[in-house]
Design a protein around this motif. Structure first.
Motif, mmCIF file in Angstrom:
data_model
loop_
_atom_site.group_PDB
_atom_site.id
_atom_site.type_symbol
_atom_site.label_atom_id
_atom_site.label_comp_id
_atom_site.label_asym_id
_atom_site.label_seq_id
_atom_site.Cartn_x
_atom_site.Cartn_y
_atom_site.Cartn_z
ATOM 1 N N ILE A 202 -2.328 0.565 -5.161
ATOM 2 C CA ILE A 202 -1.240 -0.150 -5.819
ATOM 3 C C ILE A 202 -0.184 -0.452 -4.760
ATOM 4 C CG2 ILE A 202 0.483 -0.141 -7.652
ATOM 5 C CD1 ILE A 202 -1.170 1.942 -9.121
ATOM 6 N N ILE A 203 0.171 -1.717 -4.599
ATOM 7 C CA ILE A 203 1.145 -2.145 -3.592
ATOM 8 C C ILE A 203 2.451 -2.474 -4.306
ATOM 9 C CG2 ILE A 203 1.660 -3.801 -1.766
ATOM 10 C CD1 ILE A 203 -1.363 -4.198 -1.446
ATOM 11 N N PHE A 204 3.518 -1.747 -3.924
ATOM 12 C CA PHE A 204 4.835 -1.975 -4.496
ATOM 13 C C PHE A 204 5.709 -2.715 -3.484
ATOM 14 C CE2 PHE A 204 3.313 1.998 -6.467
ATOM 15 C CZ PHE A 204 3.415 1.666 -7.808
ATOM 16 N N GLY A 205 6.583 -3.572 -3.985
ATOM 17 C CA GLY A 205 7.499 -4.272 -3.105
ATOM 18 C C GLY A 205 8.492 -5.093 -3.900
ATOM 19 N N SER A 206 9.589 -5.464 -3.212
ATOM 20 C CA SER A 206 10.636 -6.258 -3.857
ATOM 21 C C SER A 206 10.981 -7.430 -2.956
ATOM 22 C CB SER A 206 11.880 -5.405 -4.114
ATOM 23 O OG SER A 206 12.939 -6.211 -4.598
ATOM 24 N N ALA A 207 11.327 -8.546 -3.550
ATOM 25 C CA ALA A 207 11.662 -9.743 -2.784
ATOM 26 C C ALA A 207 13.083 -9.720 -2.243
ATOM 27 C CB ALA A 207 11.459 -10.987 -3.664
ATOM 28 N N ASP A 208 13.946 -8.796 -2.751
ATOM 29 C CA ASP A 208 15.360 -8.854 -2.348
ATOM 30 C C ASP A 208 15.891 -7.554 -1.749
ATOM 31 O OD1 ASP A 208 15.323 -7.300 -4.581
ATOM 32 O OD2 ASP A 208 16.522 -8.680 -5.824
ATOM 33 N N ARG A 209 15.034 -6.517 -1.638
ATOM 34 C CA ARG A 209 15.526 -5.256 -1.074
ATOM 35 C C ARG A 209 14.343 -4.393 -0.646
ATOM 36 N NH1 ARG A 209 15.271 -1.161 -5.043
ATOM 37 N NH2 ARG A 209 14.628 -1.963 -7.090
ATOM 38 N N THR A 210 14.662 -3.323 0.042
ATOM 39 C CA THR A 210 13.649 -2.350 0.455
ATOM 40 C C THR A 210 13.568 -1.240 -0.581
ATOM 41 O OG1 THR A 210 14.063 -2.786 2.794
ATOM 42 C CG2 THR A 210 12.962 -0.724 2.245
ATOM 43 N N ILE B 104 5.238 -0.576 -0.151
ATOM 44 C CA ILE B 104 4.800 0.819 -0.256
ATOM 45 C C ILE B 104 3.446 0.828 -0.955
ATOM 46 C CG2 ILE B 104 5.292 3.084 -1.258
ATOM 47 C CD1 ILE B 104 8.264 2.373 -1.131
ATOM 48 N N VAL B 105 2.483 1.559 -0.402
ATOM 49 C CA VAL B 105 1.139 1.636 -0.976
ATOM 50 C C VAL B 105 0.905 3.026 -1.531
ATOM 51 C CG1 VAL B 105 -1.327 1.376 -0.577
ATOM 52 C CG2 VAL B 105 0.286 -0.075 0.672
ATOM 53 N N ARG B 106 0.477 3.083 -2.777
ATOM 54 C CA ARG B 106 0.115 4.346 -3.416
ATOM 55 C C ARG B 106 -1.306 4.211 -3.977
ATOM 56 N NH1 ARG B 106 4.070 6.046 -1.260
ATOM 57 N NH2 ARG B 106 5.886 7.101 -2.196
ATOM 58 N N ASP B 107 -2.028 5.314 -3.963
ATOM 59 C CA ASP B 107 -3.371 5.337 -4.545
ATOM 60 C C ASP B 107 -3.334 6.137 -5.830
ATOM 61 O OD1 ASP B 107 -4.269 3.894 -2.419
ATOM 62 O OD2 ASP B 107 -5.191 5.600 -1.374
ATOM 63 N N ILE B 108 -4.139 5.713 -6.790
ATOM 64 C CA ILE B 108 -4.252 6.436 -8.047
ATOM 65 C C ILE B 108 -5.724 6.550 -8.398
ATOM 66 C CG2 ILE B 108 -3.953 4.348 -9.449
ATOM 67 C CD1 ILE B 108 -2.518 6.128 -11.516
ATOM 68 N N SER B 109 -6.173 7.744 -8.786
ATOM 69 C CA SER B 109 -7.566 7.999 -9.133
ATOM 70 C C SER B 109 -7.611 8.556 -10.540
ATOM 71 C CB SER B 109 -8.185 8.986 -8.143
ATOM 72 O OG SER B 109 -9.522 9.259 -8.497
ATOM 73 N N VAL C 171 -2.908 -4.994 -7.093
ATOM 74 C CA VAL C 171 -3.695 -3.816 -7.444
ATOM 75 C C VAL C 171 -5.137 -4.102 -7.042
ATOM 76 C CG1 VAL C 171 -4.400 -2.219 -9.255
ATOM 77 C CG2 VAL C 171 -2.193 -3.390 -9.419
ATOM 78 N N ASP C 172 -5.742 -3.203 -6.269
ATOM 79 C CA ASP C 172 -7.120 -3.396 -5.819
ATOM 80 C C ASP C 172 -7.959 -2.180 -6.182
ATOM 81 O OD1 ASP C 172 -6.732 -5.890 -4.617
ATOM 82 O OD2 ASP C 172 -5.901 -4.939 -2.826
ATOM 83 N N LEU C 173 -9.118 -2.432 -6.798
ATOM 84 C CA LEU C 173 -10.081 -1.369 -7.065
ATOM 85 C C LEU C 173 -10.857 -1.116 -5.784
ATOM 86 C CD1 LEU C 173 -11.687 0.418 -9.161
ATOM 87 C CD2 LEU C 173 -13.222 -1.547 -9.383
ATOM 88 N N LEU D 135 7.721 4.931 -10.449
ATOM 89 C CA LEU D 135 6.808 3.927 -11.007
ATOM 90 C C LEU D 135 5.405 4.504 -11.181
ATOM 91 C CD1 LEU D 135 7.928 0.744 -9.016
ATOM 92 C CD2 LEU D 135 8.146 1.106 -11.480
ATOM 93 N N MET D 136 4.946 5.301 -10.221
ATOM 94 C CA MET D 136 3.623 5.901 -10.320
ATOM 95 C C MET D 136 3.535 6.821 -11.529
ATOM 96 S SD MET D 136 1.422 4.859 -8.086
ATOM 97 C CE MET D 136 0.210 6.173 -8.076
ATOM 98 N N GLU D 137 4.609 7.596 -11.792
ATOM 99 C CA GLU D 137 4.625 8.484 -12.957
ATOM 100 C C GLU D 137 4.575 7.687 -14.250
ATOM 101 O OE1 GLU D 137 8.029 10.994 -12.642
ATOM 102 O OE2 GLU D 137 7.299 12.032 -10.831
ATOM 103 N N LYS D 138 5.327 6.583 -14.287
ATOM 104 C CA LYS D 138 5.326 5.721 -15.487
ATOM 105 C C LYS D 138 3.948 5.096 -15.718
ATOM 106 C CE LYS D 138 7.879 1.905 -17.654
ATOM 107 N NZ LYS D 138 6.721 1.157 -18.100
#
Length: 808
Positions: A773-781, A721-726, A753-755, A790-793
């Motif tokens: 910001i790229i989110f992902g897990s190795a064992d689940r979706t 999942i990709v989210r952008d933060i500014s 994380v890429d600027l 996570l973005m709020e945190k």
């Protein structure tokens, strides 16, 4: 060197034609570059006998000469007055084309018909004398072809003599010896019989002051010499070999040089100054072989003036230099038509000295060409003996004195040849009998043993030092074409891979794929360039003899030359990327410098685009290229640290104060590279008005990390999942701190994380940053709500820790 075919034929007894002889020598000894028939422009020039001379009826300065050319008599109008009835002269018939290009035609001169021309020496290409008609030998028959009469019917063979054979093969004797060996016969020439006649030694003083530069010097005095024209047999051979005849003494010296290979020189004995000597007290002419004085000048035979240095060697009397040793004589002491007594020189000089002097003075002569290839000191005696013999025959006179200074005699040496090794090296079974015959034909003394031969090497074969040298001689004389080709018997092994070169190639391909162009510069730069780049105070290795002042220092950085590349290319392009991989050389306590292979890339930005180059865009653009390079090399976990940063063995002043960083790998504090913009002051010094960002890597360290870091990472089974933060942050906040905070807040679920955007507001002292910001897990979706949480945190942690303002 040019060789006379007739001369070689006379010495060797060969029956081969010039073409066949040239082919034989090319295949087995020296390459024949040219074969040219001589005397071919004299086919309509004959010997004529003057039978009558009358004054021209209508010209005071002309005569009408009647000449007998055997089958008829011709009237020829002539302006020369050195002729007389009964003399034999060269007659150019109508239709003749002389060597200078002059065409002879029937003509009417002041009412008198002329059926040819009487020729002077220079008109026939036989010399430079134009003072009168050439008077021929009285024994010649009228009507004879002149080329045949003067033995000009010859062929010139031009051979390319190898540098290691100049000591013997730059002579007709040397090549005749080769021909005899190639034709499997002994050379019939009494070389050992050339010995100097004995004479008094009190007529001249000779002193060698620079013994290491002159191993041997022979001087001889001959008196009552008659200077005149040389006989035709000498002149014809000199002309064939490309040397113009001068007079009988000078020609004799040149003739012996061509025959034996020993350069000789003749001085006017009357021009040598005397010096008082004790025991008994008297004044005698004195010769000194000494180093030149600084600034000493000498007028040479070609009328040029040479200014000498202390490293040069001269032949001098008690007052001044008379000749430059081994190169050219002086004009003042040269032989002239009034000379009655002569001093002859045969010497041996240091070859390196002769080459150094003639290169500096820009003088190349037949003499220097031989001396600089190293000559046998024993050859000087042979040359002097032969010269005295020929001058006695052609110029008369008497030998008065001989002085021979030869402190350290060179003797023959012996080489043992292993016959089994010979056959193994050549790949051919050559019988001991044939080996012995070949070596003896080369005038080596051979002693046979059961499994080897021992050869005594004559001193004129300086090139024969080892048994491999003998094997080469045997192979070429035997004939390489006779050796049957055999496939080599050896295990087939693939070439060992050069890991360093393969790594360099991989790096170059990655950069080229990213739009970079490779440049290759010299490994040097000048003192000025080092100073402009802020490297002037660092110790460099200096070249003793640089090609030019701009290449006087061995480089310790690739950056100065790259900056020059950028300056030059900005004349045609507004923006571009270049890189170089090369060695740098750091002085140390060892003899050789410490060498490192370094990669430097440069990103040149277009300053004319509005809104750009006002901030750190160049730095981040270069950073993107670095990240791409490291990613392709399999290096992960790199970070950029400006704490206590110092560039890779480079002065800090070269880089921009706030837009530079060390490139490090997680888990290590050691920098593997450096990234930053170049200091604007340095750019201005090089005449560059645009911003330039560079990155620099130690290729050795980069290779090690690449090999360590490269691990297999399987493709994830689950989507990301990709989210952008500014956000807006204070200008003092480091991007690395923002990246660290995001990574820490998201934990293992933050894969990357890429600027992707940055904007600096100079008025508000703020900057705007935007990240993927790229989110992902190795064992689940991951579910969308997890990513939102996570973005709020992350946003909350950034606001609390760094005081950022999240843009909604």
């Amino acid at each position: 060197m040019r060789y006379s075919y007739n001369w070689l034929k006379e010495l060797s007894g060969t029956k081969l034609s010039p073409e066949k002889l040239a082919e034989l020598l090319t295949m087995r000894a020296f390459e024949a570059e040219e074969i040219r028939k001589t005397g071919k422009n004299l086919d309509k020039v004959v010997v004529g006998k003057i039978v009558g001379i009358e004054k021209h009826p209508d010209a005071d300065k002309l005569q009408v000469v009647k000449v007998d050319i055997k089958n008829k008599k011709l009237n020829i109008v002539c302006g020369a007055y050195n002729i007389a009835i009964g003399q034999k002269v060269p007659v150019a018939l109508a239709g003749a084309k002389l060597p200078g290009g002059l065409k002879i035609k029937k003509a009417e001169i002041r009412g008198v018909k002329s059926y040819g021309m009487l020729c002077a020496e220079d008109e026939l290409g036989l010399g430079s004398d134009h003072s009168g008609i050439l008077i021929l030998d009285k024994k010649l028959r009228p009507g004879m072809n002149l080329a045949e009469a003067l033995k000009l019917d010859d062929a010139m063979i031009d051979l390319d003599i190898l540098s290691n054979r100049g000591h013997d093969a730059l002579s007709h004797i040397g090549i005749a010896r080769e021909i005899c060996a190639l034709e499997n016969k002994k050379f019939d020439y009494d070389y050992e019989g050339l010995k100097m006649p004995s004479a008094k030694t009190d007529k001249i003083k000779v002193e060698i002051q620079s013994k290491e530069l002159c191993p041997r010097y022979i001087g001889a005095v001959m008196k009552n010499i008659e200077i005149k024209e040389s006989p035709s047999w000498i002149k014809s051979r000199l002309i064939t070999c490309g040397i113009s005849p001068v007079n009988n003494v000078v020609d004799a010296a040149n003739y012996v040089m061509l025959e034996l290979g020993q350069p000789l020189h003749c001085f006017d004995f009357g021009k040598i100054k005397t010096m008082e000597i004790p025991n008994p007290k008297s004044k005698i002419p004195s010769i000194f072989i000494r180093n030149a004085k600084k600034g000493e000048k000498i007028k040479l035979l070609d009328e040029s003036i040479a200014e000498l240095m202390e490293d040069d060697l001269v032949i001098a009397d008690s007052e001044k230099a008379l000749a430059i040793a081994g190169i050219m004589g002086g004009l003042d002491s040269g032989v002239n038509p009034k000379t009655k007594n002569i001093f002859l020189e045969a010497a041996n000089f240091n070859p390196m000295l002769i080459r150094k002097t003639r290169m500096r003075l820009g003088i190349k002569t037949e003499s220097s060409d031989r001396f600089e290839r190293e000559l046998d000191p024993n050859l000087a005696e042979k040359g002097m003996a032969r010269l005295i013999e020929i001058i006695s025959e052609t110029a008369g006179g008497k030998l008065e004195s001989v002085k021979d200074i030869y402190p350290k005699k060179v003797l023959p040496w012996k080489i043992k040849l292993d016959l089994a090794y010979l056959n193994r090296l050549l790949g051919e079974d050559i019988s001991p009998k044939i080996v012995k015959k070949i070596l003896e034909n080369l005038e080596l003394r051979v002693t046979s043993h059961e499994s080897r031969v021992e050869a005594e090497i004559p001193t004129f074969r300086i090139d024969l030092k080892t048994q491999e040298d003998l094997i080469e001689e045997i192979g070429r004389i035997y004939g390489y074409e006779k050796i049957k080709p055999r496939p080599p018997l050896a295990p087939v092994k693939p070439a060992k891979a050069n890991d360093q070169k393969m790594f360099e190639r991989e790096v170059k391909n990655i950069l080229a794929g990213g739009g970079f162009l490779e440049v290759c510069n010299y490994s040097f730069y000048g003192v000025k360039d080092a100073g402009l780049a802020g490297l002037g105070t660092i110790k460099h290795l200096e070249l003793k003899n640089p090609m030019n002042p701009n290449q006087a220092l061995m480089r310790i950085s690739l950056i100065p030359n790259l900056l020059k590349n950028i300056r030059d290319n900005l004349r045609n392009y507004k923006e571009f990327n270049i890189f170089e991989v090369g060695r740098v050389y750091w002085p140390n306590s060892e003899v050789l410098p410490e060498e490192k292979i370094v990669l430097v890339g440069a990103v040149v930005m277009n300053s004319s685009k509005k809104g750009e180059n006002s901030g750190a865009e160049g730095f981040y653009l270069a950073k993107g290229y670095v990240d791409h390079l490291l990613s392709r090399l399999g290096v992960m976990g790199q970070y950029y640290d400006d704490f206590n940063s110092s560039p890779l063995e480079t002065f800090r002043t070269l880089w921009h104060e706030s837009r530079s960083a060390e490139i490090k790998i997680e888990g290590s504090e050691k920098a593997v590279g450096y990234l930053g913009e170049i200091n604007p002051f340095v750019l201005a010094q090089f005449g560059i008005r645009q911003r330039v960002a560079m990155f620099e890597f130690d290729m050795g360290e980069l290779k090690k990390i690449s090999e360590t870091e490269r691990e297999y990472a399987p493709i994830s089974k689950y989507p990301t999942i990709v989210r952008d933060i500014s956000m807006i942050v204070d200008k003092s906040v480091k991007i690395s701190d923002v990246l660290s905070s995001i990574q820490a807040s998201g934990g293992n679920l933050v894969l990357d994380v890429d600027l992707f955007d940055i904007f600096e507001n100079e008025k508000e002292n703020e900057k705007s940053l935007a990240f993927h910001i790229i989110f992902g897990s190795a064992d689940r979706t991951l579910e969308s709500k997890e990513a939102d949480a996570l973005m709020e945190k992350i946003a909350a942690d950034l606001e609390r820790e760094l005081g950022v303002k999240i843009r909604k």
